[in-house]
Design an enzyme around this catalytic site. Structure first.
Site, PDB file in Angstrom:
ATOM      1  N   LYS A 191      54.199  49.881   2.257  1.00 44.03           N
ATOM      2  CA  LYS A 191      54.602  48.973   1.177  1.00 44.03           C
ATOM      3  C   LYS A 191      55.746  49.576   0.381  1.00 44.03           C
ATOM      4  O   LYS A 191      55.869  50.793   0.312  1.00 44.03           O
ATOM      5  CB  LYS A 191      53.429  48.762   0.213  1.00 44.03           C
ATOM      6  N   ARG A 229      41.646  42.378   6.922  1.00 38.74           N
ATOM      7  CA  ARG A 229      40.998  41.522   7.919  1.00 38.74           C
ATOM      8  C   ARG A 229      40.397  42.351   9.063  1.00 38.74           C
ATOM      9  O   ARG A 229      39.416  41.937   9.676  1.00 38.74           O
ATOM     10  CB  ARG A 229      42.000  40.488   8.442  1.00 38.74           C
TER      11      ARG A 229
HETATM   12  N1  BES Z   1      45.925  44.183  -0.182  1.00 39.82           N
HETATM   13  C1  BES Z   1      46.993  43.406   0.310  1.00 39.82           C
HETATM   14  C2  BES Z   1      47.094  42.022  -0.342  1.00 39.82           C
HETATM   15  C3  BES Z   1      47.524  41.982  -1.786  1.00 39.82           C
HETATM   16  C4  BES Z   1      48.842  41.783  -2.112  1.00 39.82           C
HETATM   17  C5  BES Z   1      46.605  42.039  -2.803  1.00 39.82           C
HETATM   18  C6  BES Z   1      49.234  41.686  -3.431  1.00 39.82           C
HETATM   19  C7  BES Z   1      46.971  41.941  -4.108  1.00 39.82           C
HETATM   20  C8  BES Z   1      48.300  41.756  -4.437  1.00 39.82           C
HETATM   21  C9  BES Z   1      46.828  43.193   1.807  1.00 39.82           C
HETATM   22  O1  BES Z   1      46.222  44.227   2.498  1.00 39.82           O
HETATM   23  C10 BES Z   1      48.204  43.042   2.372  1.00 39.82           C
HETATM   24  O2  BES Z   1      48.926  43.991   2.350  1.00 39.82           O
HETATM   25  N2  BES Z   1      48.531  41.838   2.824  1.00 39.82           N
HETATM   26  C11 BES Z   1      49.794  41.551   3.384  1.00 39.82           C
HETATM   27  C12 BES Z   1      49.541  40.993   4.745  1.00 39.82           C
HETATM   28  C13 BES Z   1      50.738  40.837   5.587  1.00 39.82           C
HETATM   29  C14 BES Z   1      51.283  42.186   5.967  1.00 39.82           C
HETATM   30  C15 BES Z   1      50.346  40.081   6.820  1.00 39.82           C
HETATM   31  C16 BES Z   1      50.508  40.529   2.509  1.00 39.82           C
HETATM   32  O3  BES Z   1      49.869  39.580   2.080  1.00 39.82           O
HETATM   33  O4  BES Z   1      51.680  40.730   2.233  1.00 39.82           O
HETATM   34 MN    MN Z   2      47.573  45.686   3.132  1.00 40.62          MN
END
Ligand code: BES
Ligand code: MN
Ligand code: ZN
Length: 523
Positions: free
Chosen positions: A299, A373
């Protein structure tokens, strides 16, 4: 690898006893009395109050300075005992509802905390909306007060920060409801006691969710689940990483592989009671990623610190199980919490890896940041196989997409069973933990197709929250009613999105699920 340890202990969360009481007279130890008034209407000043205070309030009303908007308070000298009165606004009388009553009580608690007061007596408002009894108001006031008293201040050194006074800890605050009628006193005590258990359990989930990644890693959370189980009387089974390997939980292991602390699956059981004993349980599954760096698909730095909140779903399940046991609900409930840290390391799982999951399906990793997931999938498949549950509800901070779509007000809900979905939406309306349904239509299935494995873990840009739901559906038996709650936007909202949360974890899901699980036959 050098393993760092932190000596910070997870605080023992206090029991619910005696924090909230109901009485017919003002306690001599009270630091303040709280009363409620409505916006734009003549203030209703109770004849139960000392006469000196009644005239003070009349003077204040005549000045017209305090507008009584929902969530606002003003304090003044009472002219009697206790010496201070907190006047709280309820907003417009014709717009009064459960949520504004909770909100007003939370504002009372916050102002008491800021003034370093600990013993508060509340005089419940009597002009209530149609179909709301005084007993319901009692639980709403208790719930709002307890949620509002929460502060995560454990790491604040007293005197080190100007803007945040070292607040009384939420567990030190005492609430007393001044009850107008003797004949319902016993029922009022019961309502208040139950509401306190539920709100304290939400605060317990919030506290754990706020703990940083260096304190609350997978190992500590496993320990915490054991401690909780012992203290409230749940059975606790930990599926360790070694056991998970034997069982073929490839998703859980892949996500946890880059961390110094092994992943685990926590299983907490509440047997239920009475004629529900021995019935099929309702399974509640919560994502607990103790910190989400994104893994190799790392990230960006901005806001990454907020990914300590990626365990909110799992912590809500701990809170739910705490309350379910303390309330001795008839409904059997099993809580499952897959816990892992998504780190960057030579041993981390990679984009392109193909993982075989607990139910035998293969997943091509297209993004290691779609990790929630992967761990939920194994937990869901395990729940279906070993429990044959009556229903499954999972909750997870799963996608940024749901934050874009619904913001901090509604959680996203997807389900394979409309009756279950509607019951959850209804529970959300009653508790103010609102859900909005997103479609799990089969036409979305191609988004998760992989050229090399059965499915991929992340697709193109469109319909991200639904991609999460479609992915998870591959791991749930079609015959089991199942709902997936994507709580990424509501679990750790921006300030003011949810009145009780501020910029801390909200505990979203605890009150919602307790409402659902308390309905006859689980809603
Ligand atoms: N934990 C994150 C989702 C999240 C994002 C929670 C912002 C709270 C605030 C999750 O694991 C994630 O990184 N999701 C990605 C998925 C994508 C890479 C398919 C997302 O939603 O950007
Ligand atoms: Mn994630
Ligand atoms: Zn995540």
């Amino acid at each position: 690898m050098i393993r760092t340890r932190t000596s910070h202990k997870i605080k023992q969360f206090p029991s619910d006893a005696r924090q909230c009481t109901v009485a017919a007279r003002i306690d001599a130890k009270a630091d303040a009395l709280a009363v409620f008034v409505s916006e734009g209407s003549k203030w209703q000043i109770s004849a139960q109050l000392p006469t000196a205070l009644q005239s003070r309030l009349q003077e204040l009303a005549a000045l017209g300075d305090f507008k009584a908007k929902a969530g606002t308070v003003v304090t003044c000298a009472s002219g009697s005992r206790p010496g201070r009165v907190i006047v709280a606004g309820l907003g417009k009388a014709d717009a009064l509802n459960a949520d504004t009553i909770r909100w007003a009580a939370a504002a009372v608690a916050r102002s008491a905390r800021d003034l370093k007061l600990t013993n508060i007596t509340i005089l419940p408002p009597t002009a209530l909306p149609e179909r709301m009894g005084l007993l319901q108001a009692a639980s709403l006031l208790t719930e709002g007060f307890m949620l509002g008293s929460f502060a995560f201040s454990e790491f604040k050194t007293p005197g080190e920060s100007d803007e945040t006074p070292p607040a009384a800890s939420s567990s030190a605050m005492q609430l007393e409801l001044l009850w107008p009628t003797a004949d319902t006193l016993t029922q009022a005590r019961q309502s208040v006691k139950n509401a306190a258990i539920i709100a304290n359990s939400a605060n317990y989930a919030r506290y754990l969710a706020c703990l940083p990644g260096n304190v609350a890693g997978p190992t500590r959370l496993v320990q915490e689940a054991r401690t909780l189980a012992r203290s409230v009387g749940l059975s606790c089974n930990i599926i360790s990483a070694t056991e998970a390997r034997r069982l073929g939980m490839g998703g859980l292991l892949a996500v946890g592989s880059g961390s110094a602390q092994p992943p685990a699956l926590i299983v907490l059981r509440h047997k239920g009671r009475g004629k529900m004993l021995g019935r099929k349980p309702i399974a509640v599954v919560g994502k607990a990623v103790t910190f989400d760096t994104g893994g190799i698909s790392i990230k960006p730095a901005a806001d990454m610190h907020a990914m300590k909140y990626d365990k909110c779903g799992g912590m809500a399940v701990l809170g739910i199980m705490r309350a379910v046991a303390a309330l001795e609900l008839p409904q059997p409930v099993v809580g499952l919490i897959p816990v892992a840290e998504n780190s960057v390391d030579a041993l981390s799982y990679r984009p392109g890896d193909i993982i075989r999951m607990y139910n035998g399906k293969t997943v091509e990793i297209t993004n290691t940041d779609a990790e929630g997931r992967m761990i939920l999938a194994d937990a869901l498949a395990y729940a279906c196989k070993t429990l044959k549950p009556a229903a499954i509800v999972d909750m997870a901070t799963l996608t940024g997409g749901v934050v874009v779509a619904l913001g901090g007000v509604y959680g996203g809900m997807m389900c394979n069973n409309d009756a279950l979905g509607h019951a959850l939406i209804a529970a959300g309306k009653r508790t103010g933990e609102w859900l909005w349904q997103l479609p799990l239509h089969d036409r979305y299935k191609p988004l998760m197709k992989s050229p090399h494995a059965d499915i991929q873990n992340s697709g193109a840009r469109e319909a991200h929250p639904i991609q999460g739901g479609i992915f998870l559906q591959h791991f749930v038996d079609a015959t089991v009613p199942w709902a997936h709650l994507d709580i990424a936007g509501v679990a750790h909202p921006r300030k003011d999105d949810r009145w009780w949360a501020g910029d801390q974890a909200s505990g979203f899901g605890v009150r919602l699920m307790l409402d659902y699980l308390s309905q006859p036959a689980g809603g």
